[in-house]
Design a protein around this motif. Structure first.
Motif, short mmCIF file in Angstrom:
data_model
loop_
_atom_site.label_atom_id
_atom_site.label_comp_id
_atom_site.label_asym_id
_atom_site.label_seq_id
_atom_site.Cartn_x
_atom_site.Cartn_y
_atom_site.Cartn_z
N TYR A 32 17.07 -1.32 -13.63
CA TYR A 32 16.03 -1.84 -14.53
C TYR A 32 15.13 -0.67 -14.90
N LYS A 33 14.95 -0.44 -16.19
CA LYS A 33 14.35 0.82 -16.65
C LYS A 33 12.90 0.72 -17.12
N ASN A 34 12.38 -0.47 -17.34
CA ASN A 34 10.99 -0.58 -17.81
C ASN A 34 10.06 -0.52 -16.59
N ILE A 35 9.93 0.69 -16.05
CA ILE A 35 9.18 0.87 -14.81
C ILE A 35 8.14 1.97 -14.95
N GLN A 36 7.13 1.86 -14.12
CA GLN A 36 6.12 2.88 -13.94
C GLN A 36 6.09 3.23 -12.46
N ILE A 37 6.01 4.52 -12.15
CA ILE A 37 5.96 4.96 -10.75
C ILE A 37 4.58 5.57 -10.50
N VAL A 38 3.85 4.94 -9.58
CA VAL A 38 2.56 5.46 -9.14
C VAL A 38 2.75 6.05 -7.75
N LEU A 67 -3.94 10.81 -6.40
CA LEU A 67 -4.06 11.74 -5.28
C LEU A 67 -5.45 11.71 -4.66
N SER A 68 -5.49 11.80 -3.33
CA SER A 68 -6.76 11.92 -2.62
C SER A 68 -6.89 13.33 -2.07
N GLU A 69 -8.11 13.83 -2.09
CA GLU A 69 -8.35 15.17 -1.54
C GLU A 69 -8.38 15.15 -0.02
N GLN A 70 -8.81 14.04 0.55
CA GLN A 70 -8.88 13.91 2.01
C GLN A 70 -8.15 12.66 2.45
N ASN A 71 -7.70 12.67 3.70
CA ASN A 71 -6.99 11.53 4.26
C ASN A 71 -7.93 10.33 4.40
N GLN A 72 -7.52 9.20 3.83
CA GLN A 72 -8.34 7.99 3.83
C GLN A 72 -7.80 6.90 4.76
N GLY A 73 -6.56 7.03 5.20
CA GLY A 73 -5.93 5.98 5.98
C GLY A 73 -5.02 5.13 5.12
N ILE A 74 -4.05 4.48 5.76
CA ILE A 74 -2.98 3.79 5.02
C ILE A 74 -3.48 2.69 4.09
N PRO A 75 -4.27 1.71 4.56
CA PRO A 75 -4.65 0.64 3.63
C PRO A 75 -5.49 1.11 2.44
N LYS A 76 -6.39 2.07 2.66
CA LYS A 76 -7.17 2.60 1.53
C LYS A 76 -6.28 3.32 0.53
N ASN A 77 -5.32 4.07 1.03
CA ASN A 77 -4.41 4.77 0.14
C ASN A 77 -3.56 3.79 -0.65
N LYS A 78 -3.09 2.73 0.01
CA LYS A 78 -2.30 1.72 -0.69
C LYS A 78 -3.13 1.05 -1.79
N ASN A 79 -4.37 0.72 -1.48
CA ASN A 79 -5.21 0.08 -2.49
C ASN A 79 -5.47 0.99 -3.67
N LYS A 80 -5.66 2.27 -3.40
CA LYS A 80 -5.84 3.22 -4.50
C LYS A 80 -4.62 3.21 -5.40
N GLY A 81 -3.44 3.20 -4.79
CA GLY A 81 -2.21 3.16 -5.57
C GLY A 81 -2.05 1.86 -6.33
N PHE A 82 -2.32 0.73 -5.69
CA PHE A 82 -2.19 -0.56 -6.35
C PHE A 82 -3.12 -0.65 -7.57
N ARG A 83 -4.35 -0.18 -7.41
CA ARG A 83 -5.31 -0.28 -8.51
C ARG A 83 -4.95 0.63 -9.67
N ALA A 84 -4.12 1.64 -9.42
CA ALA A 84 -3.68 2.54 -10.49
C ALA A 84 -2.48 1.98 -11.26
N CYS A 85 -1.90 0.90 -10.77
CA CYS A 85 -0.71 0.33 -11.39
C CYS A 85 -1.07 -0.45 -12.66
N ASP A 86 -0.24 -0.32 -13.67
CA ASP A 86 -0.46 -1.00 -14.95
C ASP A 86 0.53 -2.14 -15.20
N GLY A 87 1.49 -2.34 -14.31
CA GLY A 87 2.57 -3.28 -14.55
C GLY A 87 2.16 -4.74 -14.42
#
Length: 302
Positions: A32-38, A67-87
């Motif tokens: 499936y090709k209509n994808i966005q990768i964050v 990208l984060s400049e400093q380590n934030q921890g897994i759930p914060k990093n996941k949320n940052k990624g989720f909020r960047a998604c446009d799908g």
């Protein structure tokens, strides 16, 4: 839902310079090709972000770094990624795991044929660090929970007491639950699935859609195991109000089921016939296989 919705795949990474490419390439190779990768990187210091920049330069309209400049921890990093998604739909992938080619396509087919579903998950495979298959989560022909699976998720009544992974989610659902709880370090995934499943319907595809790379080190330290048990109890307490609309008997069954799982984890820290946690688990579960195990170990040490 549109026939060809945009699907965002959120990949998390942290110091995975040498292995991240397998995860990214497995998403680029989807049928499936209509994808966005964050790609959400949690402050890597080993050159992982250089790898991400190189992918972005090669696929500027398809790959979006977060990208984060400093380590934030897994759930914060996941949320940052989720909020960047446009799908319209979102799924996710850890940087050391990977998808099989038809993962998105097969799950999307389930969505399109069942408009009431808000989430669809697939079968998956356990592999070792060299990507050799260990086992599939569900054997062929074994059914998986579908529909209203809130109670099964809360009580972890899924095959091998293991919940699904890498589910495909309507993006509005993540927004409605407020994303992951950033105060829960390890069991944020279980917590989020409890909240996502309440009042929503979930579908299943028997296609083996992803590979989960098992960590050969495992969870060995007693202090870490105890911390995880405390966190499980926190998730139960936090989400217990979601059980209040159930009949009292059903609520008690759910709590008893998950308490038995926790008791097993406590007993496994020091499985011994004369250990109070082992006795508690045996009284709750009547697990004869475990009884044989602790008897053998107990008398081997005397």
């Amino acid at each position: 839902m549109l026939e060809h919705p945009l699907v965002s795949i959120m990949i998390t990474s942290y110091n995975q310079k040498d292995i991240l490419s397998k995860a990214v390439d497995s998403v680029l190779d989807q049928t499936y090709k209509n994808i966005q990768i964050v790609i959400a990187d949690d402050g890597s210091t080993d050159g992982t972000q250089d790898v991400i920049h190189a992918y972005h330069q090669k696929f500027p309209t398809q790959i979006k770094p977060a990208l984060s400049e400093q380590n934030q921890g897994i759930p914060k990093n996941k949320n940052k990624g989720f909020r960047a998604c446009d799908g319209d739909l979102i799924t996710y992938l850890d940087g050391d795991d990977y998808f099989f080619p038809e993962k998105i396509e097969k799950e999307l087919q389930i969505f399109l044929s069942n408009p009431n579903f808000d989430i669809v998950y697939s079968n998956f495979m356990f592999v070792d660090e060299h990507h050799a298959p260990i086992k599939t989560w569900l054997d062929q022909g074994v059914s998986a929970p579908q529909g209203d699976v809130f109670e099964a998720i809360f009580s972890k009544q899924f095959p091998h007491k293991t919940l699904y992974r890498n589910e495909l989610i309507k993006s509005k659902v993540l927004h409605e639950i407020g994303y992951y709880d950033e105060h829960i370090a390890a069991y944020h995934d279980w917590d989020s699935r409890i909240r996502m499943s309440k009042g929503r319907y979930i579908g299943y595809s028997d296609y083996v859609g992803s590979a989960y790379v098992e960590d050969p080190r495992g969870i060995s330290k007693t202090t870490k195991r105890n911390r995880l048990i405390r966190e499980m109890r926190f998730v139960i307490e936090k989400n217990s109000p979601l059980l209040n609309d159930l009949p009292s008997r059903k609520k008690a069954e759910i709590i008893k089921s998950i308490e038995t799982i926790i008791s097993k984890k406590e007993a496994d820290i020091n499985p011994h016939l004369f250990n109070p946690t082992s006795i508690k688990y045996l009284m709750q579960s009547g697990d004869l296989t475990y009884l044989k195990k602790v008897i053998k170990k107990s008398f081997a040490t005397h």
